[in-house]
Scaffold this active site. Sequence first.
Site, PDB file in Angstrom:
ATOM      1  N   GLY A 279      -3.314  -4.652   0.147  1.00 14.67           N
ATOM      2  CA  GLY A 279      -4.066  -3.410   0.086  1.00 14.67           C
ATOM      3  C   GLY A 279      -5.096  -3.447  -1.016  1.00 14.67           C
ATOM      4  CG  HIS A 280      -8.558  -2.012  -0.612  1.00 11.27           C
ATOM      5  ND1 HIS A 280      -9.639  -1.449   0.048  1.00 11.27           N
ATOM      6  CD2 HIS A 280      -8.329  -3.198   0.013  1.00 11.27           C
ATOM      7  CE1 HIS A 280     -10.024  -2.258   1.031  1.00 11.27           C
ATOM      8  NE2 HIS A 280      -9.241  -3.327   1.022  1.00 11.27           N
ATOM      9  N   GLY A 281      -4.877  -1.477  -3.791  1.00 12.95           N
ATOM     10  CA  GLY A 281      -4.333  -1.027  -5.051  1.00 12.95           C
ATOM     11  C   GLY A 281      -3.991   0.451  -5.073  1.00 12.95           C
TER      12      GLY A 281
END
Length: 462
Positions: A279-281
């Site tokens: 994911g993107h965090g």
Amino acid sequence: MEIFFVLFLSLLITVHGIAEYGVHDKIAMLGELESFDTYEEDEVEDFEMPSWTSTNSAHVLVNVDSFGAAGDGTSDDTQAFLSAWKQACSMQKSVLLVPEGRRYLVNATRFEGPCAGRLVVQIDGTVVAPGEPNDWDPKFSRSWLNFHNLTSVLFQGKGVIDGSGSKWWAASCKKNKTNPCKGAPTALTIESSSSIRVKGLTIQNSQQMHFVISHCDSVRVSNVLVSSPEDSPNTDGIHITGSTNVALLDCKIGTGDDCVSIVNASSSIKMKKIYCGPGHGISIGSLGKDNSTGIVTKVVLSGAFIRGASNGLRIKTWQGGSGYVKAVRFENVMMEDVANPIIIDQFYCDSPNACGNQSTAVQISQVMYRNITGTTKSKEAMKFACSDSVPCRNIVLSNIDLHKKDGTAETYCNSVTGFGFGTINPSADCLTSNDKDYSNPDDMKISQLGESIEDHIVHTEL
């Protein structure tokens, strides 16, 4: 413990000679950051659950099968769910049951409250969305299962909410630039509600965002699994907007976008024991798009493992916006092969066209990173890319130990002031201490934003 910490910090700052940074003011600021703590596990309350076989149960069981649901995964069970909802919602202490071992095809639907009280939504089977975007009801273009205006409702079970998102992802312009850019539904939305508990569910393969908490107060989410492929576009895991007193505990999230995203008019957000990746965090933002006002305050993450994500702990804002992000604490986080472990990006630009420099920005201040360890895939393990006109202020680093497996990690700074204590690796000497007097963000309150502010409940595709 807090008093000891502040006294110890006072001594530490004096020893390290950072007195010119305003010791007393900074200790007061750190005391404020310490005062907002994560919740304990027993804060996620269980409602008393009925015994399905007890003749003396005070709860009323409302089974969707009793209203004609086929549960074969191909028949349309939407009306059966709506009828069951209508009855369960109208009765005190009722349980809406989605039985295990069955698969229910449900079209986009809005489940309206208020309900009579102490409703339990027990999802043990699988609820699946239609997989064909062309057949989607345009009246529900941005939501699939939407629950509105509820109080004291528990959603729980070992079941699955499956958005059947593969064809939606393939049609996205982020997957194929020849496709037109348009939005897609969120799998599960709870909005304009209070005293909500969500426990044990799996939400997967959403068309776009998986779980949105919108304009709610007092929401507790625990032991929830969110899952979609790494390349699924805009599939945020848990998205919080316009909400207060939200707690996430023991959640495992792996998606194609932010594991958790916190956006405008959100305050008192607590997270503990979060697994993120891919994911993107874990992100605050984006905020300030199209010159809008964004406010996020009192956010704490205590305990997380982030693996193989493109970002770790991120705050992202567009140029040209206004408002502020303030009083944030990220602590006890382990990173493994994360591209940007710690990042503040005030030049965020998710657009096919270049975003020009602007003279205003969402102000970012009082952000603490403490006990952050692990490995970075990029050279810049810490990146503070802040606005020249509205710099980041009071960024505090404590016990940071980030390494690059095949090289030396670095810290990047632009227009940021702050300080560190304890181990700081890589070095953050680029943090400066020459504070300037910028406008006070406290002059603006979340309550002033009102419903008229565009808070980007869902992604608007490019």
